[in-house]
Design a protein around this motif. Sequence first.
Motif, short mmCIF file in Angstrom:
data_model
loop_
_atom_site.label_atom_id
_atom_site.label_comp_id
_atom_site.label_asym_id
_atom_site.label_seq_id
_atom_site.Cartn_x
_atom_site.Cartn_y
_atom_site.Cartn_z
N GLY A 5 0.75 -0.85 -0.20
CA GLY A 5 -0.17 0.07 0.13
C GLY A 5 0.98 1.00 -0.05
N ALA A 6 2.16 1.48 0.29
CA ALA A 6 2.82 2.43 1.07
C ALA A 6 3.10 2.21 -0.11
N GLU A 7 4.14 1.23 -1.16
CA GLU A 7 4.33 1.97 -1.83
C GLU A 7 3.59 1.67 -3.02
N THR A 8 2.39 2.56 -3.41
CA THR A 8 1.76 2.75 -4.55
C THR A 8 1.73 4.24 -4.45
N PHE A 9 2.08 4.82 -3.10
CA PHE A 9 2.25 6.12 -3.25
C PHE A 9 4.03 6.57 -3.67
N ARG A 10 4.25 6.59 -3.50
CA ARG A 10 5.62 6.39 -4.01
C ARG A 10 5.94 6.38 -5.53
N ASP A 46 3.76 17.47 10.81
CA ASP A 46 2.58 16.78 9.69
C ASP A 46 3.72 14.94 9.35
N VAL A 47 2.96 13.83 10.42
CA VAL A 47 3.90 12.85 9.39
C VAL A 47 3.00 12.16 8.89
N GLY A 48 3.74 11.98 7.46
CA GLY A 48 2.97 11.23 6.25
C GLY A 48 2.14 12.19 5.98
N CYS A 49 2.83 13.01 5.53
CA CYS A 49 2.12 14.69 4.68
C CYS A 49 1.29 14.16 3.50
N GLY A 50 1.97 13.75 3.06
CA GLY A 50 1.26 13.16 1.28
C GLY A 50 1.21 14.51 0.49
N THR A 51 0.05 14.66 0.19
CA THR A 51 0.24 15.92 -0.89
C THR A 51 0.56 17.50 0.32
N ASP A 71 7.51 12.68 4.89
CA ASP A 71 6.63 11.69 4.12
C ASP A 71 7.88 10.88 3.28
N PRO A 72 7.72 9.54 3.38
CA PRO A 72 8.78 8.72 2.46
C PRO A 72 8.33 9.13 0.92
N SER A 73 7.53 9.37 0.51
CA SER A 73 7.39 9.34 -1.37
C SER A 73 7.78 10.20 -2.01
N GLU A 74 8.48 10.84 -2.20
CA GLU A 74 9.10 11.90 -3.28
C GLU A 74 8.32 12.63 -4.12
N ALA A 92 11.58 11.35 5.08
CA ALA A 92 11.21 10.74 5.73
C ALA A 92 10.63 10.06 6.23
N ALA A 93 10.24 9.18 6.75
CA ALA A 93 9.31 8.09 7.54
C ALA A 93 9.52 8.36 9.13
N ALA A 94 7.89 7.86 9.31
CA ALA A 94 7.44 7.79 11.22
C ALA A 94 8.17 7.79 11.82
N GLU A 95 8.90 6.03 11.57
CA GLU A 95 9.69 5.32 12.22
C GLU A 95 11.55 5.73 12.29
N ASP A 96 11.58 6.67 12.07
CA ASP A 96 12.83 7.19 11.77
C ASP A 96 12.84 9.10 11.74
N SER A 109 -1.38 12.57 11.98
CA SER A 109 -0.47 11.98 11.14
C SER A 109 -2.43 11.81 10.48
N GLN A 110 -1.84 12.02 9.55
CA GLN A 110 -3.93 11.68 8.99
C GLN A 110 -3.57 10.06 8.19
N LEU A 111 -4.60 9.30 8.43
CA LEU A 111 -4.64 8.15 7.02
C LEU A 111 -3.59 7.70 7.05
N MET A 116 2.43 2.48 7.71
CA MET A 116 4.26 2.54 8.54
C MET A 116 4.33 1.00 8.45
N GLY A 117 5.87 0.79 8.14
CA GLY A 117 6.07 -0.44 7.83
C GLY A 117 6.17 -1.54 9.43
N ASP A 118 6.49 -0.23 10.66
CA ASP A 118 6.33 -0.41 12.63
C ASP A 118 5.39 0.75 12.54
C1 LIG Z 1 -3.15 8.29 2.77
S1 LIG Z 1 -2.09 8.61 2.10
C2 LIG Z 1 -2.78 9.63 3.81
C3 LIG Z 1 -1.56 10.98 3.27
C4 LIG Z 1 -2.34 12.50 3.97
N1 LIG Z 1 -1.76 11.90 5.27
C5 LIG Z 1 -3.48 13.31 3.59
O1 LIG Z 1 -3.99 13.21 4.72
O2 LIG Z 1 -3.99 13.20 2.48
C6 LIG Z 1 -0.37 7.50 3.04
C7 LIG Z 1 0.87 8.38 3.93
O3 LIG Z 1 1.41 7.90 4.10
C8 LIG Z 1 2.79 7.37 3.46
N2 LIG Z 1 3.77 7.24 4.14
C9 LIG Z 1 3.45 5.75 4.08
N3 LIG Z 1 4.84 4.67 5.19
C10 LIG Z 1 5.02 5.81 5.54
C11 LIG Z 1 5.69 6.03 6.65
N4 LIG Z 1 6.20 4.57 7.57
N5 LIG Z 1 6.48 7.06 7.83
C12 LIG Z 1 5.25 7.96 7.34
N6 LIG Z 1 4.50 7.93 6.04
C13 LIG Z 1 5.04 7.26 5.68
C14 LIG Z 1 2.85 7.72 2.65
O4 LIG Z 1 3.51 8.08 1.36
C15 LIG Z 1 1.26 8.25 1.79
O5 LIG Z 1 1.95 9.79 2.03
#
Ligand SMILES: C[S@@+](CC[C@H](N)C(=O)[O-])C[C@H]1O[C@@H](n2cnc3c(N)ncnc32)[C@H](O)[C@@H]1O
Length: 264
Positions: A5-10, A46-51, A71-74, A92-96, A109-111, A116-118
């Motif tokens: 799932g996380a991979e699709t966002f990259r 904001d952790v995993g900020c996406g766009t 966010d780990p997605s460039e 960066a990822a949440a785990e580090d 952190s939203q959605l 997260m891998g862990d």
């Molecule tokens: C469903 S999207 C949510 C994005 C944003 N927070 C939002 O509400 O629109 C999930 C996000 O989690 C990120 N993600 C995946 N693995 C992650 C990790 N280990 N740590 C932080 N973010 C991660 C993805 O790259 C993606 O941007």
Amino acid sequence: MSGDGAETFRRSTAEAYDGHVGRYGSELAVALIGLAGVGGGDRVLDVGCGTGLLTAELAAVVGADRVAAVDPSEPFVEACRLRVPGADVRLAAAEDLPFADATFDAALSQLVVNFMGDAEAGVSQMARVTRPGGTVAACVWDYAGGMTLLRTFWDAAVALDPAAAPLDEGASMRHCQPDSLRALWESAGLRDIEGAQLTPSVRYASFEELWAPFTTGVAPSGAYTVSLDDDGRRALREEFHRRLGSPDGPFVLTARAWAVVGRR
Ligand SMILES: C[S@@+](CC[C@H](N)C(=O)[O-])C[C@H]1O[C@@H](n2cnc3c(N)ncnc32)[C@H](O)[C@@H]1O
């Protein structure tokens, strides 16, 4: 879930994400910020900020120069930087998390926790970078119930293809119920934990507007859609449309997210 799932966002474009579940993101973010009690003067992460949908709403409350995001997605980090100039947006990822202990008044952190891998490590890191007494908050979709868009999609997919059942996010996502979120917050040593439900809605101009992002491959639902051949995809589109009541003009869908907030 996590990995695939996380991979699709990259690999996704910001436009594909923003047209898909991103359509719910700004309204959801305003509700999450309210629940977390973020106010002017706070320094926030904001952790995993996406766009950058939550990042932008945080910046509207505290000012971009008081907001950091990772966010780990460039492509998503790039989109977030463009959306919120002045915010400190890092790959960066949440785990580090690349921040010192107790840097922030609140980490949100939203959605994300399901990707997260862990997740235990990720939430512990959110707690670490939050000051004592500060707030750690998150939300996840109610994939098994009130997230109408994804619930209806997976119901249609599994009805046509029972082998897709393990991919149904209602089954594959580990943290999509209030009890599990609370346990995750407890595992990070957070206290005064409270839950809530957030119910953003989206108005679609047409079913085609809803469907098009699925065909880009974004998110687990999009990845499944593009894995089908043309006939399979056509059948899924028709079944999904039928289960949404066969709309032939504008319509509104409501979603439900479970939220959790705790104090460091
Ligand atoms: C469903 S999207 C949510 C994005 C944003 N927070 C939002 O509400 O629109 C999930 C996000 O989690 C990120 N993600 C995946 N693995 C992650 C990790 N280990 N740590 C932080 N973010 C991660 C993805 O790259 C993606 O941007």
